[in-house]
Design a protein around this motif. Structure first.
Motif, PDB file in Angstrom:
ATOM      1  N   THR A   7       4.281   8.493 -57.955  1.00 22.82           N
ATOM      2  CA  THR A   7       4.346   6.859 -57.995  1.00 22.82           C
ATOM      3  C   THR A   7       3.771   6.295 -59.259  1.00 22.82           C
ATOM      4  O   THR A   7       4.438   5.398 -59.786  1.00 22.82           O
ATOM      5  CB  THR A   7       3.446   6.169 -56.934  1.00 22.82           C
ATOM      6  OG1 THR A   7       4.035   6.753 -55.544  1.00 22.82           O
ATOM      7  CG2 THR A   7       3.561   4.721 -56.820  1.00 22.82           C
ATOM      8  N   LEU A   8       2.682   7.057 -59.931  1.00 16.38           N
ATOM      9  CA  LEU A   8       2.451   6.592 -61.294  1.00 16.38           C
ATOM     10  C   LEU A   8       3.685   7.034 -62.242  1.00 16.38           C
ATOM     11  O   LEU A   8       3.584   6.029 -63.139  1.00 16.38           O
ATOM     12  CB  LEU A   8       1.100   7.592 -61.601  1.00 16.38           C
ATOM     13  CG  LEU A   8      -0.169   7.504 -60.947  1.00 16.38           C
ATOM     14  CD1 LEU A   8      -1.357   8.488 -61.324  1.00 16.38           C
ATOM     15  CD2 LEU A   8      -0.632   6.082 -60.917  1.00 16.38           C
ATOM     16  N   VAL A   9       4.308   7.898 -62.238  1.00 12.66           N
ATOM     17  CA  VAL A   9       5.458   8.171 -63.057  1.00 12.66           C
ATOM     18  C   VAL A   9       6.425   6.861 -62.891  1.00 12.66           C
ATOM     19  O   VAL A   9       7.021   6.616 -63.986  1.00 12.66           O
ATOM     20  CB  VAL A   9       6.008   9.515 -62.838  1.00 12.66           C
ATOM     21  CG1 VAL A   9       7.319   9.746 -63.688  1.00 12.66           C
ATOM     22  CG2 VAL A   9       5.039  10.687 -63.299  1.00 12.66           C
ATOM     23  N   GLY A  10       6.710   6.484 -61.693  1.00 12.79           N
ATOM     24  CA  GLY A  10       7.764   5.537 -61.325  1.00 12.79           C
ATOM     25  C   GLY A  10       7.163   4.010 -62.032  1.00 12.79           C
ATOM     26  O   GLY A  10       7.891   3.519 -62.596  1.00 12.79           O
ATOM     27  N   ILE A  11       5.722   3.949 -62.087  1.00 14.58           N
ATOM     28  CA  ILE A  11       5.088   2.854 -62.575  1.00 14.58           C
ATOM     29  C   ILE A  11       5.557   2.845 -64.246  1.00 14.58           C
ATOM     30  O   ILE A  11       5.566   1.602 -64.817  1.00 14.58           O
ATOM     31  CB  ILE A  11       3.706   2.739 -62.344  1.00 14.58           C
ATOM     32  CG1 ILE A  11       3.519   2.304 -60.671  1.00 14.58           C
ATOM     33  CG2 ILE A  11       2.871   1.690 -63.110  1.00 14.58           C
ATOM     34  CD1 ILE A  11       2.168   2.500 -60.098  1.00 14.58           C
ATOM     35  N   ARG A  12       5.195   4.007 -64.579  1.00 19.62           N
ATOM     36  CA  ARG A  12       5.250   4.136 -66.072  1.00 19.62           C
ATOM     37  C   ARG A  12       6.643   3.889 -66.560  1.00 19.62           C
ATOM     38  O   ARG A  12       6.973   3.102 -67.751  1.00 19.62           O
ATOM     39  CB  ARG A  12       5.064   5.840 -66.604  1.00 19.62           C
ATOM     40  CG  ARG A  12       5.202   5.823 -68.001  1.00 19.62           C
ATOM     41  CD  ARG A  12       5.060   7.583 -68.207  1.00 19.62           C
ATOM     42  NE  ARG A  12       6.210   8.032 -67.796  1.00 19.62           N
ATOM     43  CZ  ARG A  12       6.449   9.392 -67.587  1.00 19.62           C
ATOM     44  NH1 ARG A  12       5.358  10.340 -67.876  1.00 19.62           N
ATOM     45  NH2 ARG A  12       7.433   9.901 -67.099  1.00 19.62           N
ATOM     46  N   GLU A  13       7.641   4.445 -65.719  1.00 17.73           N
ATOM     47  CA  GLU A  13       9.108   3.998 -66.103  1.00 17.73           C
ATOM     48  C   GLU A  13       9.290   2.561 -66.071  1.00 17.73           C
ATOM     49  O   GLU A  13      10.405   2.118 -66.774  1.00 17.73           O
ATOM     50  CB  GLU A  13       9.942   4.968 -65.360  1.00 17.73           C
ATOM     51  CG  GLU A  13       9.840   6.523 -65.567  1.00 17.73           C
ATOM     52  CD  GLU A  13       9.859   6.853 -66.915  1.00 17.73           C
ATOM     53  OE1 GLU A  13      10.864   6.321 -67.699  1.00 17.73           O
ATOM     54  OE2 GLU A  13       9.161   7.549 -67.668  1.00 17.73           O
ATOM     55  N   SER A  14       9.197   1.830 -64.860  1.00 21.74           N
ATOM     56  CA  SER A  14       9.580   0.669 -64.543  1.00 21.74           C
ATOM     57  C   SER A  14       8.567  -0.137 -63.479  1.00 21.74           C
ATOM     58  O   SER A  14       8.764   0.416 -62.347  1.00 21.74           O
ATOM     59  CB  SER A  14      11.004   0.530 -64.068  1.00 21.74           C
ATOM     60  OG  SER A  14      11.376  -0.721 -63.751  1.00 21.74           O
ATOM     61  N   GLU A  15       7.836  -0.774 -63.992  1.00 25.49           N
ATOM     62  CA  GLU A  15       6.770  -1.406 -62.956  1.00 25.49           C
ATOM     63  C   GLU A  15       7.456  -2.101 -62.197  1.00 25.49           C
ATOM     64  O   GLU A  15       7.144  -2.267 -60.798  1.00 25.49           O
ATOM     65  CB  GLU A  15       5.718  -2.340 -63.664  1.00 25.49           C
ATOM     66  CG  GLU A  15       4.510  -1.441 -64.261  1.00 25.49           C
ATOM     67  CD  GLU A  15       3.430  -2.387 -64.715  1.00 25.49           C
ATOM     68  OE1 GLU A  15       3.233  -3.306 -64.294  1.00 25.49           O
ATOM     69  OE2 GLU A  15       2.655  -1.847 -65.739  1.00 25.49           O
TER      70      GLU A  15
END
Length: 324
Positions: A270-278
């Motif tokens: 989920t952190l990686v997903g937030i990094r890519e596109s909040e």
């Protein structure tokens, strides 16, 4: 030499000090000097002999103080520096029954590599903690050294003032760093981008200012010295460089396994997903702020974990540790 001879007139259990051109930390470097062969051991009552290089050094310094030619003075001073670097004598006083171990030689690890290796594994713990918020969450922080300093100061204060054991200082150091990260996260995560960057820098400077100004607790610029190496009730002493290196390496492996588990979990993804596109993660129903906050707090706690071992390794804590 006269001062040394006076000291030698008494009986000492294990008193030592050293002369080096720049600086010397006997708690950390004694094993290196003993294993290097560039040392002398004298028993109480013995006469301290002169060494040939001391005579050449005296001659160089005498000529350097009397010559008027600036170029010649610089050359003589450089020669004197070279003599000191080549010899760097260590003077060791020991009572007849005292045995001084040279663990660095027995370990098979070069003493000149042991210090940077130990520093590297401790810094690696700090770097892995920063990677949680920078590499996986995409939040660049300029105040992450504050958590290393908080863990280190926890050890320095508890170990020197209260004689706290290793496990107590470890838990307290991690908890204080985690608590401060939880407070700082509430402030810093209200901003994004360069504003987040500047807020973390300001919060880090707050911790540095406390370490610098709260003299009654932190000793200010003088720092906290005399932090003893940990005692874990094991048959070997962590005063030896190689033993402490293994302890720090075990701490590194533990931090690596914990953080690796976190980043491979659904939370880490989920952190990686937030990094890519909040915005995309928010649309999918994820609580973006909460995930970022938890990552921030975890990173601070692991940074404090690194600070605990940094204080035990150096035996000294100062505001400079907050400037990394």
């Amino acid at each position: 030499r006269a001062m040394l001879q006076q000291l030698m007139s008494g009986t000492y259990e294990a008193i030592y000090f050293a002369i080096e051109f720049d600086s010397f930390d006997p708690a950390r470097n004694l094993d290196f000097w003993l294993s290097s062969g560039a040392f002398h051991i004298w028993r109480p009552g013995q006469t301290i002999p002169a060494t040939p290089w001391e005579a050449s050094l005296d001659k160089l310094m005498t000529e350097q103080s009397t010559t008027l030619d600036p170029q010649r003075r610089r050359q003589l001073f450089a020669d004197a520096q070279r003599v000191l670097r080549d010899h760097e004598p260590v003077v060791v006083f020991a009572a007849p029954k005292v045995k001084i171990a040279t663990s660095a030689r027995v370990s098979g690890v070069s003493p000149s590599l042991l210090a940077p290796l130990t520093q590297a594994v401790i810094y690696a713990i700090l770097a892995m903690s920063l990677d949680i918020i920078l590499g996986y969450t995409g939040l660049a922080s300029l105040g992450h050294a504050a958590y290393l300093g908080l863990g280190a100061y926890s050890v320095g204060i508890l170990a020197t003032k209260y004689g706290a054991p290793f496990w107590v200082t470890l838990v307290v150091g991690i908890l204080i760093a985690t608590a401060v990260a939880a407070i700082f996260g509430l402030v810093a995560l209200r901003a994004t981008g360069v504003y987040f960057l500047m807020i973390t820098l300001a919060l880090g400077m707050v911790v540095w200012g406390l370490a610098h100004r709260w003299v009654s607790l932190t000793q200010g610029d003088n720092g906290i010295s005399g932090v003893p190496r940990p005692e874990l009730g094991l048959p070997w002493s962590f005063n030896k460089g190689i033993a402490f290196y293994y302890l720090a390496f075990i701490a590194f492996l533990l931090a690596f396994l914990i953080l690796r588990t976190i980043v491979r979990s659904p939370f880490g993804q989920t952190l990686v997903g937030i990094r890519e596109s909040e915005s995309r993660m928010r649309t999918l129903g994820y609580h973006v702020w909460l995930h970022k906050y938890l990552g921030f707090v975890i990173a601070g706690g692991v940074g404090g974990f690194a600070g605990v071992f940094w204080a035990y390794y150096n035996g000294f804590v100062s505001p400079a540790d907050l400037e990394l």
